[in-house]
Design an enzyme around this catalytic site. Structure first.
Site, PDB file in Angstrom:
ATOM      1  N   HIS A  26      32.813  41.062  38.248  1.00 46.58           N
ATOM      2  CA  HIS A  26      32.569  40.150  37.344  1.00 46.58           C
ATOM      3  C   HIS A  26      33.109  38.894  36.936  1.00 46.58           C
ATOM      4  O   HIS A  26      34.309  38.936  37.285  1.00 46.58           O
ATOM      5  CB  HIS A  26      31.919  40.978  36.033  1.00 46.58           C
ATOM      6  CG  HIS A  26      32.915  41.884  35.330  1.00 46.58           C
ATOM      7  ND1 HIS A  26      33.726  42.411  35.967  1.00 46.58           N
ATOM      8  CD2 HIS A  26      33.376  41.492  33.971  1.00 46.58           C
ATOM      9  CE1 HIS A  26      34.589  43.150  34.839  1.00 46.58           C
ATOM     10  NE2 HIS A  26      34.258  42.370  33.698  1.00 46.58           N
ATOM     11  N   HIS A  82      40.609  49.012  33.975  1.00 43.71           N
ATOM     12  CA  HIS A  82      41.375  49.300  33.150  1.00 43.71           C
ATOM     13  C   HIS A  82      41.930  50.677  33.090  1.00 43.71           C
ATOM     14  O   HIS A  82      41.347  51.502  33.560  1.00 43.71           O
ATOM     15  CB  HIS A  82      40.713  48.791  31.676  1.00 43.71           C
ATOM     16  CG  HIS A  82      40.171  47.491  31.588  1.00 43.71           C
ATOM     17  ND1 HIS A  82      41.023  46.401  30.911  1.00 43.71           N
ATOM     18  CD2 HIS A  82      39.154  46.736  31.940  1.00 43.71           C
ATOM     19  CE1 HIS A  82      40.541  45.445  31.024  1.00 43.71           C
ATOM     20  NE2 HIS A  82      39.234  45.500  31.381  1.00 43.71           N
ATOM     21  N   HIS A  90      34.681  37.959  33.922  1.00 40.31           N
ATOM     22  CA  HIS A  90      35.514  37.686  32.649  1.00 40.31           C
ATOM     23  C   HIS A  90      36.874  37.364  33.056  1.00 40.31           C
ATOM     24  O   HIS A  90      37.398  37.781  34.381  1.00 40.31           O
ATOM     25  CB  HIS A  90      35.723  39.234  32.070  1.00 40.31           C
ATOM     26  CG  HIS A  90      34.313  39.630  31.215  1.00 40.31           C
ATOM     27  ND1 HIS A  90      33.999  40.957  30.879  1.00 40.31           N
ATOM     28  CD2 HIS A  90      33.395  38.750  30.602  1.00 40.31           C
ATOM     29  CE1 HIS A  90      32.834  40.844  30.172  1.00 40.31           C
ATOM     30  NE2 HIS A  90      32.669  39.409  30.113  1.00 40.31           N
ATOM     31  N   HIS A 124      39.374  39.445  34.606  1.00 43.06           N
ATOM     32  CA  HIS A 124      39.254  39.800  36.080  1.00 43.06           C
ATOM     33  C   HIS A 124      39.223  38.793  37.263  1.00 43.06           C
ATOM     34  O   HIS A 124      39.360  38.950  38.460  1.00 43.06           O
ATOM     35  CB  HIS A 124      37.870  40.502  36.175  1.00 43.06           C
ATOM     36  CG  HIS A 124      37.762  41.780  35.462  1.00 43.06           C
ATOM     37  ND1 HIS A 124      37.725  43.170  36.371  1.00 43.06           N
ATOM     38  CD2 HIS A 124      37.934  42.085  34.197  1.00 43.06           C
ATOM     39  CE1 HIS A 124      37.722  44.201  35.276  1.00 43.06           C
ATOM     40  NE2 HIS A 124      37.919  43.528  34.113  1.00 43.06           N
TER      41      HIS A 124
END
Length: 243
Positions: free
Chosen positions: A57, A172, A59, A62
């Protein structure tokens, strides 16, 4: 049988970047590089050159290292076609159901909206590996930043159909904090209590709590154990306000 060597690289505050190396060909992929320098150090220590960068994704934690890794190694950047407008420039834009190969290890793209609209996961069926970004965490799941409870419940349901032996590579290190909430939901769940104790021991020894098997998560993770979207929504709302 195709197999992957898996290396977690801790970056930023609590993110993991995952290095995947096909054992047959030596082909290397980097999953969700939120930061370049620690990834470069891990690659150099092993003499690895990445051929692919797989993104779940958009963000920043990332994708923050994508540009530097691409410039240094010429690795092909792969991500969701639906999110191409807000991902780093993609060399391959994939739709759910399409595949990408890391050497002889082939991953199928799974649509996993909820945390973000365009979130995807990569399932390497033969190698028994799932790179799921921020959709599924050990003993938890991603916050619903863009999607609905129904969408995330369906996304987790798709992941739950995979084999129990599948190794889950999350984005995470949240296992201990997730355990504290999960134990308020199912305090008598023996599998959950065992997983929480295991995570405490792993972190005390300076080790990651990941990967974890999907079977262990099905037994202990309250979000995977929710019976319907309404129950999931109640759990997610409670977790959002849990301190």
């Amino acid at each position: 049988m195709a197999s992957l060597e898996i290396v977690p690289v801790a970056v930023l505050t609590d993110n993991y970047v995952w290095l995947l190396r096909d054992q047959a060909t030596g082909t290397v992929a980097v999953v969700d590089p939120g930061e370049a320098a620690p990834v470069e150090a891990a690659l150099a220590a092993r003499g690895w050159q990445p051929a692919l960068i797989l993104l779940t994704h958009h963000h920043g934690d990332h994708v923050g290292g994508v540009a530097a890794l691409k410039a240094a190694h010429g690795a092909a950047v792969v991500g969701a076609a639906a999110d191409a407008h807000r991902l780093p420039a993609l060399d391959r834009a994939l739709a759910p159901g399409e595949t990408v190969a890391v050497g002889e290890c082939v991953a199928t793209v799974i649509d996993t909206p909820g945390h973000t609209r365009g979130h995807i996961a990569y399932h390497f069926a033969e190698a028994g590996v799932l790179a799921c970004g921020d959709t599924l965490f050990s003993l938890g799941c991603g916050r619903l930043l863009e999607g609905t409870p129904e969408e995330m419940f369906a996304s987790l349901g798709r992941l739950a159909t995979l084999p129990d032996a599948t190794l889950v590579l999350c984005g995470h290190e949240y296992t201990q904090s997730n355990a504290r909430f999960a134990l308020t939901v199912e305090p008598e769940n023996a599998a959950l209590r065992a997983r929480a104790a295991e995570a405490d021991a792993q972190r005390a020894a300076g080790r990651p709590t990941l990967p974890v098997t999907l079977g262990a998560e099905k037994a202990a993770n309250p979000f995977l154990r929710a019976r319907d979207a309404a129950e999931f929504a109640r759990l997610r709302a409670a977790k959002d306000s849990f301190r």
